[in-house]
Design an enzyme around this catalytic site. Sequence first.
Site, PDB file in Angstrom:
ATOM      1  N   ARG A 251      10.039 -13.336 -13.844  1.00 57.05           N
ATOM      2  CA  ARG A 251       9.724 -12.182 -14.680  1.00 57.05           C
ATOM      3  C   ARG A 251      10.923 -11.259 -14.865  1.00 57.05           C
ATOM      4  NH1 ARG A 251       5.198  -7.663 -13.307  1.00 57.05           N
ATOM      5  NH2 ARG A 251       6.766  -7.089 -11.767  1.00 57.05           N
TER       6      ARG A 251
ATOM      7  N   CYS B 223      13.850 -26.019  31.657  1.00 59.84           N
ATOM      8  CA  CYS B 223      13.095 -24.766  31.721  1.00 59.84           C
ATOM      9  C   CYS B 223      11.606 -25.092  31.564  1.00 59.84           C
ATOM     10  CB  CYS B 223      13.541 -23.821  30.618  1.00 59.84           C
ATOM     11  SG  CYS B 223      12.556 -22.303  30.533  1.00 59.84           S
TER      12      CYS B 223
ATOM     13  N   CYS C  57      16.870 -16.044  31.312  1.00 62.46           N
ATOM     14  CA  CYS C  57      15.588 -16.581  30.843  1.00 62.46           C
ATOM     15  C   CYS C  57      14.448 -16.038  31.699  1.00 62.46           C
ATOM     16  CB  CYS C  57      15.608 -18.108  30.894  1.00 62.46           C
ATOM     17  SG  CYS C  57      14.005 -18.856  30.488  1.00 62.46           S
TER      18      CYS C  57
ATOM     19  N   SER D 189       3.682  -5.581 -16.558  1.00 64.93           N
ATOM     20  CA  SER D 189       2.992  -5.513 -15.270  1.00 64.93           C
ATOM     21  C   SER D 189       1.705  -4.729 -15.451  1.00 64.93           C
ATOM     22  CB  SER D 189       3.876  -4.831 -14.222  1.00 64.93           C
ATOM     23  OG  SER D 189       4.160  -3.502 -14.607  1.00 64.93           O
ATOM     24  N   LEU D 190       0.785  -4.866 -14.513  1.00 61.67           N
ATOM     25  CA  LEU D 190      -0.511  -4.206 -14.610  1.00 61.67           C
ATOM     26  C   LEU D 190      -0.493  -2.858 -13.909  1.00 61.67           C
ATOM     27  CD1 LEU D 190      -2.952  -7.171 -13.846  1.00 61.67           C
ATOM     28  CD2 LEU D 190      -2.336  -6.242 -16.078  1.00 61.67           C
TER      29      LEU D 190
ATOM     30  N   ASP E 265      -0.660 -12.960  -4.793  1.00 65.57           N
ATOM     31  CA  ASP E 265       0.546 -12.249  -4.377  1.00 65.57           C
ATOM     32  C   ASP E 265       1.698 -13.248  -4.278  1.00 65.57           C
ATOM     33  OD1 ASP E 265       2.155 -10.186  -3.648  1.00 65.57           O
ATOM     34  OD2 ASP E 265       1.484 -10.088  -1.572  1.00 65.57           O
TER      35      ASP E 265
ATOM     36  N   LYS F 275      -6.875  -3.121  -6.724  1.00 66.07           N
ATOM     37  CA  LYS F 275      -6.226  -3.546  -5.488  1.00 66.07           C
ATOM     38  C   LYS F 275      -7.207  -3.583  -4.319  1.00 66.07           C
ATOM     39  CE  LYS F 275      -2.290  -4.208  -5.363  1.00 66.07           C
ATOM     40  NZ  LYS F 275      -1.053  -3.416  -5.425  1.00 66.07           N
TER      41      LYS F 275
ATOM     42  N   CYS G  10      17.650 -20.008  25.726  1.00 69.55           N
ATOM     43  CA  CYS G  10      17.754 -20.542  27.084  1.00 69.55           C
ATOM     44  C   CYS G  10      18.341 -21.945  26.980  1.00 69.55           C
ATOM     45  CB  CYS G  10      16.385 -20.587  27.757  1.00 69.55           C
ATOM     46  SG  CYS G  10      16.427 -21.443  29.348  1.00 69.55           S
TER      47      CYS G  10
ATOM     48  N   LYS H 191      -9.787  -7.878 -16.703  1.00 71.47           N
ATOM     49  CA  LYS H 191      -9.302  -8.034 -18.076  1.00 71.47           C
ATOM     50  C   LYS H 191     -10.483  -8.044 -19.045  1.00 71.47           C
ATOM     51  CE  LYS H 191      -5.660 -11.137 -16.396  1.00 71.47           C
ATOM     52  NZ  LYS H 191      -5.156 -12.532 -16.401  1.00 71.47           N
TER      53      LYS H 191
ATOM     54  N   CYS I 253      13.007 -19.363  33.740  1.00 65.49           N
ATOM     55  CA  CYS I 253      13.749 -20.173  34.715  1.00 65.49           C
ATOM     56  C   CYS I 253      14.943 -19.448  35.325  1.00 65.49           C
ATOM     57  CB  CYS I 253      14.211 -21.479  34.077  1.00 65.49           C
ATOM     58  SG  CYS I 253      15.498 -21.263  32.817  1.00 65.49           S
TER      59      CYS I 253
ATOM     60  N   GLU J  33     -10.312 -11.969 -11.947  1.00 62.71           N
ATOM     61  CA  GLU J  33      -9.548 -13.072 -11.367  1.00 62.71           C
ATOM     62  C   GLU J  33      -8.825 -12.559 -10.129  1.00 62.71           C
ATOM     63  OE1 GLU J  33      -6.908 -14.746 -14.417  1.00 62.71           O
ATOM     64  OE2 GLU J  33      -8.155 -13.709 -15.883  1.00 62.71           O
TER      65      GLU J  33
ATOM     66  N   ALA K 136       0.827  -1.211   0.000  1.00 63.49           N
ATOM     67  CA  ALA K 136       0.000   0.000   0.000  1.00 63.49           C
ATOM     68  C   ALA K 136       0.860   1.260   0.000  1.00 63.49           C
ATOM     69  CB  ALA K 136      -0.927  -0.008   1.208  1.00 63.49           C
ATOM     70  N   GLU K 137       1.941   1.261   0.788  1.00 61.65           N
ATOM     71  CA  GLU K 137       2.830   2.421   0.820  1.00 61.65           C
ATOM     72  C   GLU K 137       3.529   2.603  -0.533  1.00 61.65           C
ATOM     73  OE1 GLU K 137       4.838   3.316   4.876  1.00 61.65           O
ATOM     74  OE2 GLU K 137       4.633   1.142   4.776  1.00 61.65           O
TER      75      GLU K 137
ATOM     76  N   TYR L 182      -2.689 -18.198 -15.627  1.00 61.59           N
ATOM     77  CA  TYR L 182      -3.785 -17.344 -16.095  1.00 61.59           C
ATOM     78  C   TYR L 182      -3.597 -16.775 -17.496  1.00 61.59           C
ATOM     79  CZ  TYR L 182      -0.272 -14.183 -14.224  1.00 61.59           C
ATOM     80  OH  TYR L 182       0.919 -13.566 -13.938  1.00 61.59           O
TER      81      TYR L 182
ATOM     82  N   ASP M 102       2.352   1.628  -3.434  1.00 58.73           N
ATOM     83  CA  ASP M 102       1.333   2.123  -4.368  1.00 58.73           C
ATOM     84  C   ASP M 102       1.111   3.620  -4.210  1.00 58.73           C
ATOM     85  OD1 ASP M 102       0.939  -0.388  -5.453  1.00 58.73           O
ATOM     86  OD2 ASP M 102      -0.736  -0.885  -4.128  1.00 58.73           O
TER      87      ASP M 102
ATOM     88  N   LYS N 289      -5.894 -11.653  -7.883  1.00 60.23           N
ATOM     89  CA  LYS N 289      -4.491 -11.312  -8.149  1.00 60.23           C
ATOM     90  C   LYS N 289      -3.643 -11.944  -7.044  1.00 60.23           C
ATOM     91  CE  LYS N 289      -1.378  -7.436  -9.056  1.00 60.23           C
ATOM     92  NZ  LYS N 289      -0.391  -7.793  -8.009  1.00 60.23           N
TER      93      LYS N 289
END
Length: 673
Positions: free
Chosen positions: A137, A425, A404, A82-83, A118, A311, A420, A287, A407, A114, A33-34, A223, A36, A116
Amino acid sequence: MSTPKQRILELREQIRYHNYRYYVLDKPEISDAEFDRLMRELRELEQAHPELITPDSPTQTVGSAILETPFTPVPHPTRMYSLGNAFSPADIADFEASINRLLGREEVRVYVLEYKIDGLSVNLIYEAGVFRQGLTRGDGQVGEDVTPNLLAIPDIPRRLAEPLDLEVRGEIYLPIQTFLELNARLEEEGEPPFKNPRNAAAGSLRQKDPRISARRGLRGLFYGVGQPTSLGVATQQELLKKLSQLGFSVEPHYRLVEGVAGVEQGYQAMLAERRKLPFEADGVTVKLNDLALWDELGYTAKTPRFAIAYKFPAEEKTTRVLRVVFQVGRTGRVTPVAELEPVFLDGSTVSRVTLHNESYVQELGLRIGDTVLVHKSGGVIPEVLRVVTEAPRGHEPVEWPSHCPECGVELLLSGKIHLCPNPLCPAKAFESIRHFASRRAMDIQGLGEKLIEQLLEAGLVRDAADLYRLKKEDIAALERKAEKSAQNLIEQIEASKSRGLERLLFALGIPQVGESTARALAKRFGHLDNILKATVEELDAVPDIAKTTAQSIHQALSRPQMRHFIERLRAAGVVFEAREKQQSHALEGLTFVLTGELSLPREEVARRLEAHGAKISGSVSKKTSYVVAGPGAGSKLARARELGIPILDEAGLAELLEQKLGPGVLQAAPGQL
């Protein structure tokens, strides 16, 4: 304030960097998302200032250049694009308007939706219906040859139902459940876990050793093809059906819709069903169904004009870190866990999230009280994306314990992992016993989680060695069942004593010792006492064991607590010998590839060769010593001929082994090896 030109240059530099992290290193630093958002800002600025667009802008190129790797760069016969991305109904409306404008006629278009997936995009090349080569790719024009690793994926047919010359496009992915199991196994072995299934798929496919790829459980869904009209189909829907008929796995939830309204309705339905999928999906591909329109519309420098990725909304929310606690796992690995102000995220409330290890905490720059951005990877696994530095910062650093938390024993540092070392333990006891008794370890059937808890609560066991002191009446009293079930469990515990060294080594829970490492150690040393006496250098000499792993094994087995635990197993009568010992080193340095039908199962032939030091490979390369070919041998035999690798039939292999090992060493039946 920066000028548009300065901001464009800044964005291009950031996007190229993150492209490199994503496509080349498989280690992204920011969420999809960042990324994009960065791309969207750059695209909008360039549209407002077209005079600033350059051919090398990320909006005009695909992916990232290939890093020098052991994989050979190979040009794609047909370029992979790429799309472009859509994020709202308005974007889909613009997409359809653009299609109508380019075609010069207003129509309500028919689309195929369809999921997508990941994963990692690949291009499979078939000649006369036979799988010849598989490429990643890469930058869209040149990919990496990962053919040996792809051959282990069950969804990729070796031979098509028709003798076609074809390029087939798809995604290689790791199912979510497989990803969770892989990470659990990696953490058991002291290895860093993958952050998400996409990284795990990419890392698994790009292994130097195809056998590692084969064990990871990769899958594929397909696909498209390089030249769709070459299949004699007229629509994308027909193309998907044709791929299925040819033997490819096709994601079954695709749907046919009409117009912008149909796309939105279908998108919302698929979004609602997303959590039921066995794989991560980050959107829906839209598509045009009519393939003739694909040719008419063509491509931009980067993307097709007839398809777009709609997306899924990346649900990311901020919350505050209240504290960091430390959990102790089965192997003693200490893992930090952030306790959060509860936040409702992607269908459930998230209040805890793992921080993996000390390095991960340092990279985040995390302090107690910080505001963090969290999401669920694939809508499933909670993950901290970053510290929100714009919010007020916490003041308390995350202090790693020196002892730890369960223990009190002083922790050891193995690489980047805090451990540990105390086998008694209490935090390790339940998981240690469960692992020791598991099917792939000592295989004590009937010893389930509930019974382990009861045994611990009653004080009948403190660790796995105490299992061998149990009596039938102890179990019968706990279970309040017939004596027969208690007797069955006692018999299972007794039978586990003779599982052999390979399983025992795995059951001990030594950091970085999984099943394959345990198998290699058992074959080389034959007896646990030989491993206990071995130096780091002797352990490092075992094929496929790295020096860091050798050091970890030596350190773990040298600890007094582990030695005491092993001696208690010895006193109980647990067998320390390998069931299949290394018989000789006569074939060491030789690599064999087995193909076609042999008189014995290929696994049995491989086992017998490995017993004398040979290495078995799943693919033919210049490092292959011999290819053993039986009837029906295919591409591996052809590859061996191309490279000039010696080819043996079964009689030739028998003759070679007689020269190296002497007559009858393999103890084969007449007519067999």
